[in-house]
Design a protein around this motif. Structure first.
Motif, PDB file in Angstrom:
ATOM      1  N   VAL A  36       0.860  -1.187   0.000  1.00  0.00           N
ATOM      2  CA  VAL A  36       0.000   0.000   0.000  1.00  0.00           C
ATOM      3  C   VAL A  36       0.897   1.238   0.000  1.00  0.00           C
ATOM      4  CG1 VAL A  36      -1.904  -1.135   1.223  1.00  0.00           C
ATOM      5  CG2 VAL A  36      -0.150   0.052   2.533  1.00  0.00           C
ATOM      6  N   PRO A  37       0.404   2.337  -0.553  1.00  0.00           N
ATOM      7  CA  PRO A  37       1.164   3.586  -0.456  1.00  0.00           C
ATOM      8  C   PRO A  37       1.272   4.000   1.008  1.00  0.00           C
ATOM      9  CG  PRO A  37      -0.612   3.778  -2.062  1.00  0.00           C
ATOM     10  CD  PRO A  37      -0.824   2.489  -1.323  1.00  0.00           C
ATOM     11  N   VAL A  38       2.294   4.770   1.323  1.00  0.00           N
ATOM     12  CA  VAL A  38       2.451   5.273   2.682  1.00  0.00           C
ATOM     13  C   VAL A  38       1.264   6.209   2.957  1.00  0.00           C
ATOM     14  CG1 VAL A  38       3.900   6.610   4.250  1.00  0.00           C
ATOM     15  CG2 VAL A  38       4.956   5.099   2.557  1.00  0.00           C
ATOM     16  N   PRO A  39       0.497   5.921   4.021  1.00  0.00           N
ATOM     17  CA  PRO A  39      -0.670   6.765   4.320  1.00  0.00           C
ATOM     18  C   PRO A  39      -0.263   8.211   4.600  1.00  0.00           C
ATOM     19  CG  PRO A  39      -0.765   4.718   5.571  1.00  0.00           C
ATOM     20  CD  PRO A  39       0.604   4.787   4.943  1.00  0.00           C
ATOM     21  N   PRO A  40      -1.134   9.161   4.278  1.00  0.00           N
ATOM     22  CA  PRO A  40      -0.849  10.571   4.558  1.00  0.00           C
ATOM     23  C   PRO A  40      -0.525  10.781   6.040  1.00  0.00           C
ATOM     24  CG  PRO A  40      -2.836  10.356   3.240  1.00  0.00           C
ATOM     25  CD  PRO A  40      -2.447   8.965   3.664  1.00  0.00           C
ATOM     26  N   GLY A  41       0.473  11.607   6.301  1.00  0.00           N
ATOM     27  CA  GLY A  41       0.855  11.912   7.670  1.00  0.00           C
ATOM     28  C   GLY A  41       1.836  10.917   8.275  1.00  0.00           C
ATOM     29  N   MET A  42       2.093   9.787   7.608  1.00  0.00           N
ATOM     30  CA  MET A  42       3.031   8.795   8.119  1.00  0.00           C
ATOM     31  C   MET A  42       4.400   9.064   7.492  1.00  0.00           C
ATOM     32  SD  MET A  42       1.270   6.945  10.107  1.00  0.00           S
ATOM     33  CE  MET A  42       0.875   5.259  10.355  1.00  0.00           C
ATOM     34  N   ARG A  43       5.460   8.762   8.251  1.00  0.00           N
ATOM     35  CA  ARG A  43       6.821   8.972   7.749  1.00  0.00           C
ATOM     36  C   ARG A  43       7.609   7.673   7.796  1.00  0.00           C
ATOM     37  NH1 ARG A  43       7.864  13.122  11.823  1.00  0.00           N
ATOM     38  NH2 ARG A  43       9.638  11.794  12.238  1.00  0.00           N
TER      39      ARG A  43
END
Length: 169
Positions: A36-43
């Motif tokens: 999955v793409p890296v979720p927004p706000g996650m680093r």
């Protein structure tokens, strides 16, 4: 062939199937990870470990020993270099705290990683998720566009952070 013999044969086949499944001679393959793409706000960041403190290095805590470590700044890989991530669940893990994290890099990230690990010399890379150090790994071979990081500890931090990242929690 009478009905009793047919039932015995079918019963024997069922017992053989159950036995093979139970003892592991016939394994049902584990589901493959779903990137999955890296979720927004996650680093997601990967740093090179700096053996000594440098004015530009960041101080972090080793996830296994709890001792201070130093990270070369800026990170080798940043979230913008990551195409997708996936949690890998092992069918029969060696211990209950085992987990694995797959990172697939985009073209720019793969180029950076390939250059940094072209001649493996035992350097160590540090995986940082959402600002928290979760794994330190020694580079044993060149790394390209994909890597799988395994780990785990009794606190379960590694597994929780991977799950949070891959499930968007």
């Amino acid at each position: 062939m009478n009905d009793l013999n047919k039932r015995r044969i079918l019963g024997g086949m069922l017992l053989t199937f159950l036995s093979l499944t139970t003892i592991g001679c016939w394994k049902i393959p584990a589901a493959q990870p779903v990137p999955v793409p890296v979720p927004p706000g996650m680093r997601v960041e990967i740093y090179e470990l700096d053996p000594t403190e440098d004015p530009t290095s960041l101080t972090a805590v080793h996830p296994d020993t709890g001792k201070p470590i130093f990270l070369k700044s800026p990170p080798l890989i940043a979230t913008s270099d990551v195409a997708t991530v996936a949690e890998i669940v092992e069918e029969n893990p060696p211990h209950s705290e085992s987990a694995a994290f797959q990172i697939n890099l985009n073209t720019a990230g793969a180029t950076k990683m390939t250059q940094a690990t072209a001649t493996p010399n035992g350097q160590e890379l540090v995986l940082v998720l959402n600002g928290s150090t979760v794994a330190v790994a020694k580079v044993m071979m060149p790394i390209g566009a994909q890597m799988v990081i395994t780990g785990g500890n009794e606190s379960g931090d590694f597994q929780r952070k991977i799950a949070a990242l891959t499930q968007g929690k």
